[in-house]
Design a protein around this motif. Structure first.
Motif, PDB file in Angstrom:
ATOM      1  N   ASP A 659       0.817  -1.218   0.000  1.00 15.11           N
ATOM      2  CA  ASP A 659       0.000   0.000   0.000  1.00 15.11           C
ATOM      3  C   ASP A 659       0.850   1.267   0.000  1.00 15.11           C
ATOM      4  O   ASP A 659       0.515   2.261  -0.663  1.00 15.11           O
ATOM      5  N   ARG A 660       1.962   1.256   0.746  1.00  7.24           N
ATOM      6  CA  ARG A 660       2.727   2.497   0.916  1.00  7.24           C
ATOM      7  C   ARG A 660       3.355   2.982  -0.388  1.00  7.24           C
ATOM      8  O   ARG A 660       3.683   4.161  -0.527  1.00  7.24           O
ATOM      9  N   LEU A 661       3.507   2.042  -1.359  1.00  2.00           N
ATOM     10  CA  LEU A 661       4.085   2.418  -2.654  1.00  2.00           C
ATOM     11  C   LEU A 661       3.040   2.365  -3.768  1.00  2.00           C
ATOM     12  O   LEU A 661       3.386   2.458  -4.952  1.00  2.00           O
ATOM     13  N   GLY A 662       1.777   2.211  -3.371  1.00  7.72           N
ATOM     14  CA  GLY A 662       0.708   2.184  -4.372  1.00  7.72           C
ATOM     15  C   GLY A 662       0.736   0.961  -5.258  1.00  7.72           C
ATOM     16  O   GLY A 662       0.300   1.023  -6.415  1.00  7.72           O
ATOM     17  N   ILE A 663       1.247  -0.170  -4.716  1.00  5.77           N
ATOM     18  CA  ILE A 663       1.300  -1.406  -5.498  1.00  5.77           C
ATOM     19  C   ILE A 663       0.058  -2.217  -5.178  1.00  5.77           C
ATOM     20  O   ILE A 663      -0.097  -2.729  -4.058  1.00  5.77           O
ATOM     21  N   PRO A 664      -0.881  -2.353  -6.137  1.00  6.00           N
ATOM     22  CA  PRO A 664      -2.064  -3.169  -5.902  1.00  6.00           C
ATOM     23  C   PRO A 664      -1.785  -4.631  -6.232  1.00  6.00           C
ATOM     24  O   PRO A 664      -0.761  -4.965  -6.841  1.00  6.00           O
ATOM     25  N   SER A 665      -2.685  -5.500  -5.834  1.00  5.48           N
ATOM     26  CA  SER A 665      -2.566  -6.902  -6.213  1.00  5.48           C
ATOM     27  C   SER A 665      -3.225  -7.121  -7.564  1.00  5.48           C
ATOM     28  O   SER A 665      -4.105  -6.361  -7.979  1.00  5.48           O
ATOM     29  N   MET A 666      -2.789  -8.158  -8.262  1.00  6.09           N
ATOM     30  CA  MET A 666      -3.446  -8.609  -9.488  1.00  6.09           C
ATOM     31  C   MET A 666      -4.196  -9.891  -9.168  1.00  6.09           C
ATOM     32  O   MET A 666      -3.703 -10.742  -8.420  1.00  6.09           O
ATOM     33  N   THR A 667      -5.366 -10.040  -9.765  1.00  7.70           N
ATOM     34  CA  THR A 667      -6.124 -11.293  -9.648  1.00  7.70           C
ATOM     35  C   THR A 667      -5.891 -12.118 -10.896  1.00  7.70           C
ATOM     36  O   THR A 667      -6.047 -11.620 -12.017  1.00  7.70           O
ATOM     37  N   MET A 668      -5.530 -13.390 -10.708  1.00  5.50           N
ATOM     38  CA  MET A 668      -5.168 -14.267 -11.824  1.00  5.50           C
ATOM     39  C   MET A 668      -5.940 -15.574 -11.681  1.00  5.50           C
ATOM     40  O   MET A 668      -5.888 -16.220 -10.627  1.00  5.50           O
ATOM     41  N   LEU A 669      -6.654 -15.985 -12.741  1.00 10.78           N
ATOM     42  CA  LEU A 669      -7.503 -17.176 -12.670  1.00 10.78           C
ATOM     43  C   LEU A 669      -7.264 -18.114 -13.849  1.00 10.78           C
ATOM     44  O   LEU A 669      -6.869 -17.697 -14.937  1.00 10.78           O
ATOM     45  N   ASP A 670      -7.527 -19.417 -13.600  1.00 11.26           N
ATOM     46  CA  ASP A 670      -7.644 -20.415 -14.659  1.00 11.26           C
ATOM     47  C   ASP A 670      -8.980 -20.170 -15.371  1.00 11.26           C
ATOM     48  O   ASP A 670      -9.829 -19.443 -14.848  1.00 11.26           O
ATOM     49  N   SER A 671      -9.292 -20.828 -16.475  1.00 11.30           N
ATOM     50  CA  SER A 671      -8.687 -21.923 -17.184  1.00 11.30           C
ATOM     51  C   SER A 671      -8.913 -21.713 -18.670  1.00 11.30           C
ATOM     52  O   SER A 671      -9.659 -20.820 -19.047  1.00 11.30           O
ATOM     53  N   PRO A 672      -8.296 -22.531 -19.543  1.00 10.16           N
ATOM     54  CA  PRO A 672      -8.459 -22.348 -20.977  1.00 10.16           C
ATOM     55  C   PRO A 672      -9.900 -22.466 -21.472  1.00 10.16           C
ATOM     56  O   PRO A 672     -10.225 -21.976 -22.545  1.00 10.16           O
ATOM     57  N   ALA A 673     -10.747 -23.139 -20.704  1.00  6.70           N
ATOM     58  CA  ALA A 673     -12.145 -23.306 -21.128  1.00  6.70           C
ATOM     59  C   ALA A 673     -13.078 -22.359 -20.397  1.00  6.70           C
ATOM     60  O   ALA A 673     -14.274 -22.618 -20.276  1.00  6.70           O
ATOM     61  N   GLY A 674     -12.555 -21.260 -19.898  1.00  7.10           N
ATOM     62  CA  GLY A 674     -13.384 -20.277 -19.206  1.00  7.10           C
ATOM     63  C   GLY A 674     -12.867 -20.028 -17.810  1.00  7.10           C
ATOM     64  O   GLY A 674     -12.256 -20.889 -17.189  1.00  7.10           O
ATOM     65  N   LEU A 675     -13.114 -18.855 -17.296  1.00  2.00           N
ATOM     66  CA  LEU A 675     -12.583 -18.475 -15.990  1.00  2.00           C
ATOM     67  C   LEU A 675     -13.158 -19.353 -14.890  1.00  2.00           C
ATOM     68  O   LEU A 675     -14.365 -19.602 -14.836  1.00  2.00           O
ATOM     69  N   ASN A 676     -12.282 -19.829 -14.013  1.00  2.00           N
ATOM     70  CA  ASN A 676     -12.771 -20.508 -12.817  1.00  2.00           C
ATOM     71  C   ASN A 676     -11.864 -20.181 -11.648  1.00  2.00           C
ATOM     72  O   ASN A 676     -10.704 -19.823 -11.816  1.00  2.00           O
ATOM     73  N   SER A 677     -12.413 -20.291 -10.486  1.00  2.00           N
ATOM     74  CA  SER A 677     -11.671 -20.038  -9.254  1.00  2.00           C
ATOM     75  C   SER A 677     -11.720 -21.291  -8.406  1.00  2.00           C
ATOM     76  O   SER A 677     -12.807 -21.774  -8.067  1.00  2.00           O
ATOM     77  N   LEU A 678     -10.545 -21.826  -8.100  1.00  2.00           N
ATOM     78  CA  LEU A 678     -10.495 -23.064  -7.318  1.00  2.00           C
ATOM     79  C   LEU A 678     -11.014 -22.868  -5.912  1.00  2.00           C
ATOM     80  O   LEU A 678     -11.500 -23.801  -5.286  1.00  2.00           O
ATOM     81  N   PHE A 679     -10.890 -21.668  -5.374  1.00  5.93           N
ATOM     82  CA  PHE A 679     -11.123 -21.498  -3.944  1.00  5.93           C
ATOM     83  C   PHE A 679     -12.195 -20.474  -3.591  1.00  5.93           C
ATOM     84  O   PHE A 679     -12.498 -20.291  -2.421  1.00  5.93           O
ATOM     85  N   ALA A 680     -12.728 -19.791  -4.564  1.00  8.27           N
ATOM     86  CA  ALA A 680     -13.741 -18.781  -4.266  1.00  8.27           C
ATOM     87  C   ALA A 680     -14.868 -18.893  -5.282  1.00  8.27           C
ATOM     88  O   ALA A 680     -14.674 -19.368  -6.402  1.00  8.27           O
ATOM     89  N   SER A 681     -16.037 -18.454  -4.894  1.00  6.21           N
ATOM     90  CA  SER A 681     -17.216 -18.575  -5.742  1.00  6.21           C
ATOM     91  C   SER A 681     -17.124 -17.633  -6.935  1.00  6.21           C
ATOM     92  O   SER A 681     -16.798 -16.453  -6.792  1.00  6.21           O
ATOM     93  N   LEU A 682     -17.406 -18.178  -8.121  1.00  2.77           N
ATOM     94  CA  LEU A 682     -17.428 -17.363  -9.334  1.00  2.77           C
ATOM     95  C   LEU A 682     -18.347 -18.027 -10.347  1.00  2.77           C
ATOM     96  O   LEU A 682     -18.186 -19.197 -10.684  1.00  2.77           O
ATOM     97  N   GLU A 683     -19.326 -17.274 -10.821  1.00  2.00           N
ATOM     98  CA  GLU A 683     -20.174 -17.753 -11.913  1.00  2.00           C
ATOM     99  C   GLU A 683     -19.679 -17.119 -13.197  1.00  2.00           C
ATOM    100  O   GLU A 683     -19.736 -15.902 -13.368  1.00  2.00           O
ATOM    101  N   ALA A 684     -19.165 -17.963 -14.095  1.00  5.67           N
ATOM    102  CA  ALA A 684     -18.623 -17.458 -15.355  1.00  5.67           C
ATOM    103  C   ALA A 684     -19.016 -18.404 -16.475  1.00  5.67           C
ATOM    104  O   ALA A 684     -19.397 -19.556 -16.236  1.00  5.67           O
ATOM    105  N   ALA A 685     -18.917 -17.934 -17.704  1.00  2.00           N
ATOM    106  CA  ALA A 685     -19.267 -18.750 -18.861  1.00  2.00           C
ATOM    107  C   ALA A 685     -18.300 -19.911 -19.007  1.00  2.00           C
ATOM    108  O   ALA A 685     -17.109 -19.789 -18.712  1.00  2.00           O
ATOM    109  N   ALA A 686     -18.827 -21.029 -19.465  1.00  3.01           N
ATOM    110  CA  ALA A 686     -18.000 -22.191 -19.786  1.00  3.01           C
ATOM    111  C   ALA A 686     -17.880 -22.284 -21.305  1.00  3.01           C
ATOM    112  O   ALA A 686     -18.858 -22.071 -22.027  1.00  3.01           O
ATOM    113  N   TYR A 687     -16.685 -22.615 -21.772  1.00  3.18           N
ATOM    114  CA  TYR A 687     -16.398 -22.650 -23.196  1.00  3.18           C
ATOM    115  C   TYR A 687     -16.018 -24.069 -23.623  1.00  3.18           C
ATOM    116  O   TYR A 687     -15.673 -24.910 -22.788  1.00  3.18           O
ATOM    117  N   PRO A 688     -16.053 -24.345 -24.915  1.00  2.00           N
ATOM    118  CA  PRO A 688     -15.580 -25.658 -25.380  1.00  2.00           C
ATOM    119  C   PRO A 688     -14.113 -25.867 -25.017  1.00  2.00           C
ATOM    120  O   PRO A 688     -13.344 -24.910 -24.859  1.00  2.00           O
TER     121      PRO A 688
END
Length: 914
Positions: A659-688
């Motif tokens: 925080d003191r240097l204004g560095i925020p975190s980045m959020t990074m998620l899987d997967s090649p067939a659509g975004l998913n979160s292994l550990f937190a709830s997320l409703e996202a589109a599923a792809y082929p």
């Protein structure tokens, strides 16, 4: 006829005898001197090869005298034998360690806090923009499954079905189509239309009495788990997929009713793949119950449509045993609209235009890479190893070269060639003589729809290089491709395919460069790798040597001598003498390999970085500046050592913030067939899955996937997408083959570039993965040593990544679990600095894959170009990094500074600072 129990007892006894003999031989070898052992192993290898050839001839002779029932029993015995023999291979990978290892209750306070950072992620997935993005994604999803499915066979034009058609749908698998894979590369497809709903939507009536009969027998629609760790565990325990029971419920009365309802039947077979485990050959064959089902159905139905619902090449030779199977549709693992697209193809609303991206062999174990697939370990080190003895001869490169000028041998080995696919209409091609300059090859092909219905066609371009011994060459390679738009009957379109002349060159490991040999080259336009439509000859008068990368000017050099190992690689000069053989269990790691496995840190001389300066700069002040701007040094001087280590170590799904240097975190998620979160709830589109995306042979649709995911990610606040997956289908047994594109590096790279461009045009960063050689799940997560020739490494396994880097400029890459030779990919300067950043000009950040073992050493990552550790349990990585800095404050300290510099530059490219 032997009973199932008798066959299994026979197989168990056979395997016991073989294992006893192997142990005895191992004892004999260990008692020998080193020279005696080397000679004996060479002799054993020759004897094993001769025995295998003799057994193959004997089986062929015996089979020729058998009737159909006897042949089936023989196959059954062999299946059971292979299952018993290879059973030890099945328990691999993540197993249950991922779910158990990160149980919060069992963690100490710092680990619980680290895990809580990830589990506490929240996503804006309920707003109107998010809902609209998911609805828009469905159109992309359906377009891909429409074009990605492949009409493999269509005798008597059984498909498309007539208007107001009625069909009998058999198989328990029809109740639960496999629409998404398992693990981090899978997708949640709960609520997706069923096959029966898809048929209803197209006005195709199905036999409801038969449906009820299957329900009474136990068939039911299930949603499956949307938790990806649960999916991984299910795969490890063998619980994924649809189990087909014995068809006892299909009584004579039931089948008479079905015959009266319709003479057309649909039968679905499928294979589930997933992260953490590979498949076996037996798993890609029909089960006894499926054979019994087909026996029953074909005895009462004249026209059978087989639906292949699998992301791996199944053995489909049985289709030829049943003349009633008229049509075969490969649907892959097609995502949530798969049933809708399949029904549209059956009704004729969609004219199939997909093409296979793999070779379908009658025997998947006939691929040379299958010989040493599996779990093999050293006797003198706690490490598994795998030798890619097949060299460059993977997929069609093997079959097209091995059976060059032997059409009978080819037809006996290959059922459906790479690139194969049919249509409901006919096309005529007019290929113009290629225009060839010193740098490029360009071919124009006019495609005309000469049939009765609208459709799309795929033009495939191949080249064949001259071979006179020396550098290994495939008899043919894919050079490019193009897909037409929808052509109405009588309509024409001219497509242009262009590639670099250097793409026809081969890697010369001894010289450390690419060489285009002199001689006659053939350039062909083809409907698949084995069926040319037009062929042109081109002579190269003098060899051309390429000593530097044409895009970056970086001078070529052989980088991976340590990956070659003490391995004999397959050569077309001597197929039999160099054909791969499985390890015998007595292999020892050499001193050189042992040294690579335990790298020593030699403290560097010089000055350690400056820490904790007060220069009054925040990260937002650096947005838009180049990485080499002097302001970066002043900014980095402000970081404390603890902050530097945390930024480097906390790279799992959410990076660290200061925080003191204004560095925020980045959020990074899987997967090649659509975004998913292994550990937190997320409703996202599923792809082929990626194999279906690639089977469209449509780069624009690959772009559309990336664009759609990128749009969603921006709405949800996701900065980085762990995708696309770009490893190759080295064998048909790869557990994550569904998650990767193809056995061919060109189409893999082109599709990946399309996805990357689509996502990054929406401001979402990508990490091309898994860099490199993560082509098998067995032992991948325990630090396996993989040996390969540098030629194969460059021409096959690195090539998709090179294409993606140069055609889409991805901002990230994910290094793999794999040890190249003995050196971890995430700690290889040859891979990450010399090739990735040097030769190819990549200027993005590199993340590890999930940190699961001590071989993924943060010190080696810091020194050799891996910028951030994907450590779910980051405090352990922090401790290891602190110890490394204490041992080498100059070398590791400056390495960490470089890594964090790259990471923070990446942050400035995202929306995290807005």
């Amino acid at each position: 006829m032997a009973t199932r129990k008798e066959i299994k007892q026979e197989a168990v006894a056979r395997v016991k005898d073989e294992r006893a003999a192997k142990r005895a031989r191992k004892d004999e070898l260990e008692a020998m001197t080193s020279d005696e052992r080397t000679a004996a192993k060479a002799s054993d290898k020759t004897a094993a090869r001769d025995a295998k050839a003799a057994a193959k001839e004997e089986r062929a002779e015996v089979r020729s005298t058998m009737n159909r029932a006897q042949r089936r029993e023989l196959k059954r015995r062999e299946r059971v034998y292979r299952k018993v023999k290879h059973r030890p291979r099945r328990a691999i990978g993540w197993g249950l360690t991922a779910a158990a290892g990160i149980g919060v209750v069992a963690l100490a306070a710092p680990y619980a806090s680290a895990f809580g950072r990830i589990a506490g992620l929240e996503f804006n997935d309920a707003g109107p923009e998010a809902v609209a993005a998911r609805e828009a994604a469905l159109e992309v999803v359906e377009a891909i499954s429409d074009e990605g499915m492949v009409l493999v066979q269509n005798d008597d034009d059984v498909l498309p079905l007539a208007d107001a058609a009625k069909v009998n749908v058999f198989s328990f698998a029809s109740f639960n189509l496999l629409l998404g894979g398992g693990g981090s590369g899978g997708t949640a497809v709960a609520g997706a239309p069923t096959l029966y709903e898809g048929l209803e939507g197209q006005g195709i009536e199905y036999n409801e009495d038969l449906y009820a009969t299957m329900e009474e027998a136990g068939a039911e629609h299930t949603e499956g788990s949307s938790n990806f760790l649960v999916q991984i565990a299910e795969m490890a325990m063998g619980n994924a997929g649809n189990a087909e029971p014995a068809p006892d419920y299909l009584t004579d009365e039931v089948m008479e009713q079905a015959a009266g309802y319709s003479d057309t039947a649909i039968v679905t077979i499928g294979v589930a793949g997933g992260e953490g485990t590979d498949l076996t050959q037996e798993g890609l064959q029909l089960t006894d119950e499926q054979i019994a089902l087909l026996d029953t159905v074909t005895a009462h139905q004249d026209d059978v449509i087989l639906v292949v619902n699998a992301g791996n090449q199944m053995e489909l030779g049985f289709v030829e045993d049943y003349p009633q199977i008229k049509s075969v549709v490969w649907m892959g693992i097609p995502g949530p609209q798969g049933a809708v697209s399949l029904a549209k193809i059956m009704s004729g609303e969609v004219n199939p235009s997909g093409r296979l991206t793999d070779t379908y062999a009658y025997d998947v174990a006939s691929a040379p890479g299958a010989e040493n697939l599996g779990s093999h370990s050293y006797t003198n080190a706690d490490r598994a190893f795998l030798e890619y003895e097949e060299g460059i001869y993977v997929g069609y490169r093997y079959y097209e070269t091995r059976y060059l000028d032997d059409e009978a041998g080819y037809e006996a080995a290959v059922q459906y060639p790479f690139g194969h696919g049919l249509s409901y209409t006919d096309f005529q091609w007019d290929a113009i003589e290629p225009v060839i300059t010193d740098d490029t090859v360009t071919v124009d092909v006019e495609v005309t729809n000469t049939g009765d219905v609208a459709g799309k066609d795929v033009v495939q371009a191949y080249f064949s290089a001259p071979y006179n011994g020396g550098i290994e060459k495939s008899a043919i390679e894919l050079a490019g491709y193009a897909k037409t738009g929808e052509l109405e009957p009588g309509q024409s379109e001219t497509v242009t395919i262009e590639w670099d002349v250097q793409d026809m060159a081969s890697w010369d490991t001894e010289a450390g460069n690419y060489v285009l040999d002199a001689g006659d080259y053939a350039i062909s336009m083809a409907t698949n790798v084995h069926t040319p439509v037009a062929t042109f000859d081109h002579e190269v008068a003098d060899a051309v040597v390429y000593t530097a990368d044409a895009d970056t000017g970086y001078e070529y050099a052989s980088q991976f001598a340590f990956a070659e190992g003490d391995v004999t690689y397959l050569s077309r000069d001597d197929w039999e003498g160099t054909y791969p053989t499985a390890p015998d269990g007595t292999e020892e790691a050499s001193d050189e390999v042992l040294a690579l496995m335990d790298p020593e840190i030699v403290p560097a001389e010089g000055e350690a970085p400056t820490y904790g300066a007060d220069n009054g700069i925040e990260l937002a002040d650096l947005v838009g500046l180049d990485m080499d701007d002097p302001q970066w040094d002043a900014f980095l001087d402000q970081l404390t050592l603890d902050e530097t280590i945390e930024l480097f170590s906390y790279g799992a799904y959410k990076t660290a913030e200061v925080d003191r240097l204004g560095i925020p975190s980045m959020t990074m998620l899987d997967s090649p067939a659509g975004l998913n979160s292994l550990f937190a709830s997320l409703e996202a589109a599923a792809y082929p899955s990626e194999i279906v995306i690639a089977s469209t042979w449509n780069d624009e649709l690959a772009y559309a996937v990336g664009e759609s995911v990128g749009t969603e990610a921006g709405i949800y606040g996701v900065d980085v997408w762990y995708a696309p997956g770009m490893n190759l289908h080295r064998t048909a047994m790869g557990g994550r083959d569904f998650e990767y594109f193809s056995e061919d590096p060109l189409i893999s790279g082109k599709m990946a570039a399309g996805m990357v461009n689509g996502a990054q045009d929406q401001g979402v960063l990508t990490t091309i993965k898994h860099f490199v050689l993560n082509d098998q799940e067995v032992n991948a997560r325990s630090g396996i040593n993989v040996f390969t020739s540098e030629q194969a490494l460059r021409e096959l396994y690195l090539a998709p990544f090179e294409i993606a880097v140069k055609e889409s400029a991805p901002t990230g890459a994910m290094s793999s679990f794999i040890n190249i030779g003995g050196k971890w990919a995430g700690g290889s300067s040859e891979l990450l600095q010399n090739v990735l950043r040097g030769e190819w000009g990549f200027d993005g950040f590199v993340s590890t894959d999930a940190v699961l073992g001590s071989w993924m050493d943060p010190a080696q990552a810091a020194l050799n170009g891996n910028d951030v550790m994907l450590a779910v349990l980051a405090p352990g990585t922090v401790s290891a990094t602190e110890a490394a800095v204490e041992e080498d404050p100059v070398g590791i300290g400056n390495g960490l500074r470089d890594r964090v510099h790259q990471l923070l530059y990446t942050v400035t490219l995202t929306g995290a600072l807005s």
